[in-house]
Write a protein that holds these residues in place. Structure first.
Motif, PDB file in Angstrom:
ATOM      1  N   UNK A 181       0.824  -1.208   0.000  1.00 25.96           N
ATOM      2  CA  UNK A 181       0.000   0.000   0.000  1.00 25.96           C
ATOM      3  C   UNK A 181       0.863   1.265   0.000  1.00 25.96           C
ATOM      4  N   UNK A 182       2.063   1.144   0.540  1.00 28.35           N
ATOM      5  CA  UNK A 182       3.004   2.266   0.477  1.00 28.35           C
ATOM      6  C   UNK A 182       3.438   2.492  -0.968  1.00 28.35           C
ATOM      7  N   UNK A 183       3.746   1.410  -1.668  1.00 25.38           N
ATOM      8  CA  UNK A 183       4.122   1.511  -3.087  1.00 25.38           C
ATOM      9  C   UNK A 183       2.956   2.059  -3.909  1.00 25.38           C
ATOM     10  N   UNK A 184       1.769   1.628  -3.552  1.00 24.18           N
ATOM     11  CA  UNK A 184       0.559   2.047  -4.271  1.00 24.18           C
ATOM     12  C   UNK A 184       0.249   3.518  -4.041  1.00 24.18           C
ATOM     13  N   UNK A 185       0.837   4.113  -2.994  1.00 22.45           N
ATOM     14  CA  UNK A 185       0.592   5.518  -2.680  1.00 22.45           C
ATOM     15  C   UNK A 185      -0.493   5.737  -1.646  1.00 22.45           C
ATOM     16  N   UNK A 186      -1.069   4.635  -1.136  1.00 22.58           N
ATOM     17  CA  UNK A 186      -2.116   4.749  -0.123  1.00 22.58           C
ATOM     18  C   UNK A 186      -1.541   5.189   1.213  1.00 22.58           C
ATOM     19  N   UNK A 187      -0.351   4.703   1.538  1.00 22.97           N
ATOM     20  CA  UNK A 187       0.347   5.092   2.760  1.00 22.97           C
ATOM     21  C   UNK A 187       1.624   5.830   2.383  1.00 22.97           C
ATOM     22  N   UNK A 188       2.201   6.513   3.355  1.00 25.33           N
ATOM     23  CA  UNK A 188       3.420   7.260   3.050  1.00 25.33           C
ATOM     24  C   UNK A 188       4.277   7.508   4.261  1.00 25.33           C
ATOM     25  N   UNK A 189       4.961   6.470   4.731  1.00 26.37           N
ATOM     26  CA  UNK A 189       5.772   6.592   5.934  1.00 26.37           C
ATOM     27  C   UNK A 189       7.267   6.367   5.671  1.00 26.37           C
ATOM     28  N   UNK A 190       7.609   5.315   4.925  1.00 29.01           N
ATOM     29  CA  UNK A 190       9.029   5.006   4.720  1.00 29.01           C
ATOM     30  C   UNK A 190       9.507   5.407   3.334  1.00 29.01           C
TER      31      UNK A 190
ATOM     32  N   UNK B 118      -5.463 -20.491  -4.481  1.00 26.13           N
ATOM     33  CA  UNK B 118      -5.977 -19.445  -5.355  1.00 26.13           C
ATOM     34  C   UNK B 118      -5.381 -18.069  -5.049  1.00 26.13           C
ATOM     35  N   UNK B 119      -5.657 -17.542  -3.873  1.00 25.52           N
ATOM     36  CA  UNK B 119      -5.264 -16.161  -3.560  1.00 25.52           C
ATOM     37  C   UNK B 119      -3.745 -16.002  -3.506  1.00 25.52           C
ATOM     38  N   UNK B 120      -3.052 -16.866  -2.771  1.00 27.99           N
ATOM     39  CA  UNK B 120      -1.595 -16.764  -2.691  1.00 27.99           C
ATOM     40  C   UNK B 120      -0.943 -16.922  -4.063  1.00 27.99           C
TER      41      UNK B 120
ATOM     42  N   UNK C 111      -6.377  -6.788  -1.386  1.00 30.80           N
ATOM     43  CA  UNK C 111      -7.556  -6.395  -0.618  1.00 30.80           C
ATOM     44  C   UNK C 111      -8.299  -7.621  -0.091  1.00 30.80           C
ATOM     45  N   UNK C 112      -8.338  -8.692  -0.883  1.00 31.49           N
ATOM     46  CA  UNK C 112      -8.945  -9.941  -0.409  1.00 31.49           C
ATOM     47  C   UNK C 112      -8.182 -10.446   0.801  1.00 31.49           C
ATOM     48  N   UNK C 113      -6.849 -10.386   0.728  1.00 27.36           N
ATOM     49  CA  UNK C 113      -6.017 -10.815   1.843  1.00 27.36           C
ATOM     50  C   UNK C 113      -6.246  -9.948   3.075  1.00 27.36           C
ATOM     51  N   UNK C 114      -6.413  -8.647   2.875  1.00 33.33           N
ATOM     52  CA  UNK C 114      -6.651  -7.729   3.979  1.00 33.33           C
ATOM     53  C   UNK C 114      -7.989  -8.027   4.649  1.00 33.33           C
ATOM     54  N   UNK C 115      -9.023  -8.271   3.838  1.00 31.55           N
ATOM     55  CA  UNK C 115     -10.337  -8.604   4.386  1.00 31.55           C
ATOM     56  C   UNK C 115     -10.263  -9.903   5.191  1.00 31.55           C
ATOM     57  N   UNK C 116      -9.550 -10.902   4.645  1.00 32.38           N
ATOM     58  CA  UNK C 116      -9.383 -12.158   5.370  1.00 32.38           C
ATOM     59  C   UNK C 116      -8.674 -11.924   6.699  1.00 32.38           C
ATOM     60  N   UNK C 117      -7.621 -11.120   6.685  1.00 28.50           N
ATOM     61  CA  UNK C 117      -6.835 -10.862   7.888  1.00 28.50           C
ATOM     62  C   UNK C 117      -7.691 -10.219   8.969  1.00 28.50           C
ATOM     63  N   UNK C 118      -8.500  -9.238   8.580  1.00 32.55           N
ATOM     64  CA  UNK C 118      -9.374  -8.566   9.541  1.00 32.55           C
ATOM     65  C   UNK C 118     -10.394  -9.548  10.115  1.00 32.55           C
ATOM     66  N   UNK C 119     -11.017 -10.341   9.231  1.00 33.48           N
ATOM     67  CA  UNK C 119     -11.987 -11.326   9.686  1.00 33.48           C
ATOM     68  C   UNK C 119     -11.356 -12.381  10.574  1.00 33.48           C
ATOM     69  N   UNK C 120     -10.151 -12.799  10.212  1.00 30.91           N
ATOM     70  CA  UNK C 120      -9.435 -13.821  10.975  1.00 30.91           C
ATOM     71  C   UNK C 120      -9.123 -13.325  12.385  1.00 30.91           C
ATOM     72  N   UNK C 121      -8.642 -12.097  12.494  1.00 31.74           N
ATOM     73  CA  UNK C 121      -8.328 -11.527  13.805  1.00 31.74           C
ATOM     74  C   UNK C 121      -9.590 -11.421  14.657  1.00 31.74           C
ATOM     75  N   UNK C 122     -10.685 -10.998  14.035  1.00 31.63           N
ATOM     76  CA  UNK C 122     -11.944 -10.896  14.778  1.00 31.63           C
ATOM     77  C   UNK C 122     -12.390 -12.255  15.306  1.00 31.63           C
ATOM     78  N   UNK C 123     -12.343 -13.279  14.455  1.00 31.73           N
ATOM     79  CA  UNK C 123     -12.826 -14.598  14.847  1.00 31.73           C
ATOM     80  C   UNK C 123     -11.957 -15.234  15.929  1.00 31.73           C
ATOM     81  N   UNK C 124     -10.698 -14.803  16.038  1.00 28.77           N
ATOM     82  CA  UNK C 124      -9.854 -15.338  17.116  1.00 28.77           C
ATOM     83  C   UNK C 124     -10.366 -14.895  18.485  1.00 28.77           C
ATOM     84  N   UNK C 125     -11.170 -13.863  18.518  1.00 32.25           N
ATOM     85  CA  UNK C 125     -11.676 -13.349  19.810  1.00 32.25           C
ATOM     86  C   UNK C 125     -12.967 -14.036  20.234  1.00 32.25           C
TER      87      UNK C 125
END
Length: 213
Positions: free
Chosen positions: A31-40, A124-126, A163-177
């Motif tokens: 996302x930094x390369x994409x220009x969405x973020x800008x820290x490093x 598929x995704x990876x 973005x699919x990976x990001x959605x999975x990551x968010x859902x995965x973290x939520x379900x761990x709780x």
């Protein structure tokens, strides 16, 4: 009083947390390369992103070897058994504190929805993410040998998979709780041991016997 069962082996935990860290860093630098973020900065993000990809490929190679030599690949075989129960649980039951439709055992760590989801990620995704990433990186070389693909299309596929990976990551973290406690599932993936309440012990033993037979 609770009992403990050893669910997650040492390499499994190392692979899980290593992959999680690498995926998070790849998403961030991407996302930094994409220009969405800008820290490093763009240049540092590109360099780090490329190194992280190779680290992930090495980890995936070891994970594939481990899964096939230990038979753990069987954990991802899709099944429709209790699939409708799991769908209902995640849509309704989880908000009513209903009991979980399935129980983890050494031979069956993933519920039906997890099997489908994780298998989709692996086959598929990876692969789409990695292949599109290399196609983007070696775009000029591919053009020189006559493989002409739209750079915009490659970038779109790579970003969409991210973005699919990001959605999975968010859902995965939520379900761990959603375990016995907020952090019980995370603790199990750190120590390898899953807590088993007394009222769950007998059903657990019966399920293990059924799996073995």
């Amino acid at each position: 009083m609770s009992n403990r069962i050893y669910i997650y082996k040492g390499f499994e935990r190392f692979w899980h947390w290593g992959q999680a860290l690498l995926v998070i860093l790849l998403l961030y630098t991407g996302f930094e390369i994409h220009g969405t973020l800008g820290f490093i900065g763009y240049e540092q993000a590109v360099n780090l992103h490329n190194k992280l990809v190779w680290a992930l490929l090495v980890l995936i190679s070891f994970a594939i070897f481990w899964h096939f030599t230990t038979g753990e690949w069987k954990q991802y075989i899709p099944t429709v058994k209790k699939l409708n129960h799991m769908i209902r649980y995640y849509l309704v039951g989880i908000f009513r504190n209903e009991p979980h439709p399935t129980r983890k055992t050494e031979l069956s760590k993933l519920n039906p929805l997890q099997r489908i989801t994780y298998l989709s990620l692996k086959i598929l995704i990876f692969p789409v993410q990695i292949i599109s990433g290399f196609a983007y990186y070696y775009y000029n070389e591919l053009s020189e040998i006559g493989i002409n693909i739209s750079l915009g299309a490659i970038a779109f596929v790579h970003t969409a998979a991210a973005f699919v990976m990001l959605v999975f990551l968010i859902g995965h973290v939520y379900l761990t709780t959603t375990g016995h406690t907020v952090f019980s599932n995370i603790k199990a993936m750190i120590t390898g041991w899953e807590d088993l309440e007394d009222e769950e012990k007998e059903p657990y033993i019966q399920e293990v016997k059924q799996e073995i037979s």
